[in-house]
Every structure is written in C-alpha cells, then in structure tokens.
Write an enzyme that holds these catalytic residues in place. Structure first.
Site, PDB file in Angstrom:
ATOM      1  N   ARG A   9       0.832  -1.219   0.001  1.00 43.99           N
ATOM      2  CA  ARG A   9       0.106   0.023   0.095  1.00 43.99           C
ATOM      3  C   ARG A   9       0.913   1.287   0.001  1.00 43.99           C
ATOM      4  O   ARG A   9       1.831   1.239   0.853  1.00 43.99           O
ATOM      5  CB  ARG A   9      -0.788   0.159   1.197  1.00 43.99           C
ATOM      6  CG  ARG A   9      -2.247  -0.920   1.132  1.00 43.99           C
ATOM      7  CD  ARG A   9      -3.139  -0.449   0.169  1.00 43.99           C
ATOM      8  NE  ARG A   9      -4.356  -1.294  -0.139  1.00 43.99           N
ATOM      9  CZ  ARG A   9      -4.307  -2.370  -1.113  1.00 43.99           C
ATOM     10  NH1 ARG A   9      -3.502  -2.782  -1.711  1.00 43.99           N
ATOM     11  NH2 ARG A   9      -5.657  -3.162  -1.002  1.00 43.99           N
ATOM     12  N   GLU A  37      -3.720   7.571  -4.332  1.00 48.64           N
ATOM     13  CA  GLU A  37      -3.995   7.072  -5.798  1.00 48.64           C
ATOM     14  C   GLU A  37      -5.140   7.782  -6.417  1.00 48.64           C
ATOM     15  O   GLU A  37      -6.246   8.102  -5.614  1.00 48.64           O
ATOM     16  CB  GLU A  37      -4.070   5.431  -5.755  1.00 48.64           C
ATOM     17  CG  GLU A  37      -2.765   5.010  -5.518  1.00 48.64           C
ATOM     18  CD  GLU A  37      -2.949   3.439  -5.407  1.00 48.64           C
ATOM     19  OE1 GLU A  37      -3.904   2.737  -5.906  1.00 48.64           O
ATOM     20  OE2 GLU A  37      -2.054   2.959  -4.842  1.00 48.64           O
ATOM     21  N   HIS A  71      -0.928   0.418 -10.069  1.00 43.41           N
ATOM     22  CA  HIS A  71      -1.833  -0.675  -9.324  1.00 43.41           C
ATOM     23  C   HIS A  71      -2.052  -1.631 -10.304  1.00 43.41           C
ATOM     24  O   HIS A  71      -3.290  -2.264 -10.231  1.00 43.41           O
ATOM     25  CB  HIS A  71      -2.972   0.190  -8.537  1.00 43.41           C
ATOM     26  CG  HIS A  71      -3.067  -0.717  -7.105  1.00 43.41           C
ATOM     27  ND1 HIS A  71      -3.642  -0.178  -6.001  1.00 43.41           N
ATOM     28  CD2 HIS A  71      -3.294  -1.927  -6.857  1.00 43.41           C
ATOM     29  CE1 HIS A  71      -3.928  -0.922  -4.995  1.00 43.41           C
ATOM     30  NE2 HIS A  71      -3.688  -2.272  -5.625  1.00 43.41           N
TER      31      HIS A  71
HETATM   32  C1  8YV Z   1      -6.823  -5.117  -5.922  1.00 44.51           C
HETATM   33  C2  8YV Z   1      -5.228  -5.276  -3.926  1.00 44.51           C
HETATM   34  O1  8YV Z   1      -6.882  -5.052  -7.140  1.00 44.51           O
HETATM   35  O2  8YV Z   1      -6.325  -7.247  -3.263  1.00 44.51           O
HETATM   36  C3  8YV Z   1      -5.728  -6.050  -3.075  1.00 44.51           C
HETATM   37  O3  8YV Z   1      -5.540  -5.583  -1.962  1.00 44.51           O
HETATM   38  O4  8YV Z   1      -4.395  -4.294  -3.757  1.00 44.51           O
HETATM   39  C4  8YV Z   1      -5.401  -5.104  -5.502  1.00 44.51           C
HETATM   40  O5  8YV Z   1      -4.925  -6.473  -5.845  1.00 44.51           O
HETATM   41  C5  8YV Z   1      -7.800  -3.959  -5.436  1.00 44.51           C
HETATM   42  O6  8YV Z   1      -7.263  -3.744  -4.175  1.00 44.51           O
HETATM   43  C6  8YV Z   1      -9.032  -4.312  -5.386  1.00 44.51           C
HETATM   44  O7  8YV Z   1      -9.825  -3.795  -4.549  1.00 44.51           O
END
Ligand code: 8YV
Length: 324
Positions: free
Chosen positions: A243, A272, A290
């Site tokens: 993150r 983001e 991302h």
């Molecule tokens: C997702 C991610 O695409 O799963 C997660 O925590 O960071 C990513 O792979 C995104 O967060 C989907 O909400």
C-alpha cells in the site's frame, strides 16, 4: 417483485463474474465505472443487502453508520481492506469478507517484475529507445545490477511475500531475509532458506532489494520513512506492491533524486491515482498503475471468491473469508 438479495458492485468486474452474479442476485452494476462518491455509497447502504467495494471506495464510519441501513455484508473485492473501517463494521454487526489466496501468485509476479525492471533499468531503456536517443550497443551502456546471490529483504511475510521469496530464490538464486510480526515455521523458512530478522532496521540496512508486503493502515503508515531510507545501501532497490502510505513518497523521491538508493519499483501510491510529481520525473523510479492482481484469470477468480462469500452469507453459513 424480486425476492433475490440486492447487491451492488461499485466498479465493473470481468464479464464472467458479472454474468454469474446477475443469474443469482438482483445485481446493480456501476455501468460507467466511475468511482462512487461518499454520498452515493451512503445512499447504497440503504438500498442493498450487500455492497461489494474495491480499494477505490472509502467505506468509513460515515458510510457504515448511515441511518436506515439495509446492507449487512461488505463483500470486498481484494485482499487488502484498509479502505474499510472494520472496527465500525464490527460495532455495527456488519459482516466484511475479502479475497485472499487467489491473487497471491499474480501479485508476487508483479513484485518480481518491478524488481527486474528496477535493477535492469527496463523503463529507462525503453524510454531512451522510443525517444530515438539510443545510439547503439556499447559495453558500458545502461548497466544495471545482477540479482544472483543478492539479499531480498521482505517486510511482512504473509502469503504474497512467501510467494515472492519462492520465485526469487528458485528463479534468480536470491538469498531471502524477512521481518514480520512473528517468525514463520521452520518448514516455511527452509523452503527458501529464509532468515528471520528480529530488527526491521537490520534488514533494511542489509537488503539489496527491499520488498514491502505489509497491510496498509495506521500501523504501517510511513514504515519506510526518511530515516529508514537513509539506512538502505546506496545500491539498494525498494519495491512496493503493498500500500502506498507504507512509504513516505516525498522522502523516497528525495532519496532517489540524490542517488541515496539506486532505484524503486512502485505499484501503489499514497494518494492514488495521484503520483508524487518528483517521482514522475525520475529515471530510476519504475511506476506502475496498481496492477498487482491485474490478470484476467485473477480478477475473475477474485470476483468468484466474492461470490462464494455472498453465497455463504445469504445461505446463513459462515463466510468463506471473514474479516469481521
Ligand atoms: C486489488 C489489491 O486489485 O487485493 C488487493 O488488496 O491491492 C489489488 O490486488 C484491489 O485492491 C482491489 O480492490
């Protein structure tokens, strides 16, 4: 009138999953795929039985506490849930589920991709070529760094970090070190010869590639700050697929600009889709939007994992992936 549960997907999902859900529920899709406002989320809390958000939706207490709420399940699309106030959900007896396992390899692959791109200067090389600035081969052209025998330092040692360790060790002969809240089992350590570091600062100082795999949220906010960046080797590379707020982006941009670390490979950002303007100008920053879990197979598997949680919930069974 339909008796089927009413569910809302806050963003477009892959066609397979949207069709699967539409055959079973009274589904509302976000046709134009624009992120929903807080007001729209609050209104949705009163209209649906389950809300299925993503990382682009802030499900805070003001959304969860809306008067006249109908939603009883937040079926998150994604494994990370730092965008959801889980304490408020617990207090209000709203169930929350996530999608672990199905994105582990895909996200680990992206960490490896960033590691390779950053150490081999792939983005920089492509930019040079496309701009017509490549003058031809020479022995000292755009030299990067080898990975063989180097120390991959993993911050957090959950599923995605362990998958990254396996790939880096098997494919590139990297040595593995990790820092985590608790030590892994001997079997897990032995699989990659991983060495546990009780001190994050020691791992930061020794790693050739430092790859972040912690959850987001208050506990890990700016875990990699100016002081930690200063402890890294000048040849080291930082990779973040976790993150954005785990890294102080302004401090990272300064360290990269001054050559205090060699490079960074980032997939996530503090705010983001905004990216720190100084990072955008740096050749030694590899910047992806991302894409961690962004394969057709994985995004469909993530959606189907949400579907499993919805099915369990509406059948009165325990959730497959309970967060709350
Ligand atoms: C997702 C991610 O695409 O799963 C997660 O925590 O960071 C990513 O792979 C995104 O967060 C989907 O909400």
């Amino acid at each position: 009138m339909s008796q089927r549960p009413r569910i809302l997907l806050t963003r477009r999902w892959t066609r397979e999953v949207e069709e699967y859900l539409a055959a079973r529920y009274d589904v509302t899709l976000n046709e134009n795929d624009v992120p929903m406002t807080a007001d729209a989320l609050r209104a949705a809390m009163r209209e649906y039985d389950a809300l299925c958000p993503t990382v682009t939706d802030r499900i805070d207490a003001s959304v969860l506490e809306v008067p006249g709420r109908r939603v009883r399940l937040i079926g998150n699309f994604g494994v990370g849930f730092n965008h959801i106030d889980v304490e408020a959900a617990r207090r209000l007896s709203i169930c929350v589920s996530n999608t672990p396992d199905v994105l582990t390899d895909t996200t680990a692959d992206l960490a490896i991709l960033l590691m390779l791109m950053a150490t081999r200067r792939a983005g920089e090389g492509e930019r040079e070529l496309r701009a017509g600035r490549w003058t031809g081969w020479r022995p000292t052209h755009m030299l990067g760094q080898s990975l063989t025998g180097k120390l991959l330092g993993l911050v957090g040692f959950g599923r995605i970090a362990q998958a990254t360790a396996r790939k880096a060790h098997a494919a590139f002969g990297m040595r593995i070190g990790y820092y985590g809240r608790r030590r892994a089992t001997p079997e897990v350590e032995q699989a990659t010869g991983a060495r546990f570091y009780a001190s994050l600062d020691d791992l930061v100082a020794e790693a050739d590639v430092l790859s972040l795999h912690t959850p987001g949220g208050a506990e890990t906010f700016h875990l990699v700050d100016a002081a930690r960046l200063a402890r890294m080797k000048p040849t080291a590379v930082l990779v973040n697929t976790a993150r954005g707020p785990v890294v102080d982006e302004a401090a990272l941009a300064a360290a990269l600009k001054q050559g205090r670390i060699a490079a960074a490979g980032l997939d996530v950002y503090e705010e983001e889709p905004r990216v720190h303007p100084e990072l955008l100008a740096l050749e030694n920053a590899v910047l992806l939007p991302h894409l961690g879990s962004a394969t057709r197979e994985t995004r469909t598997a993530m959606g189907m994992r949400v579907a499993e949680n919805l099915e369990a919930f509406f059948a009165g069974r325990p959730l497959r992936d309970p967060v709350v």
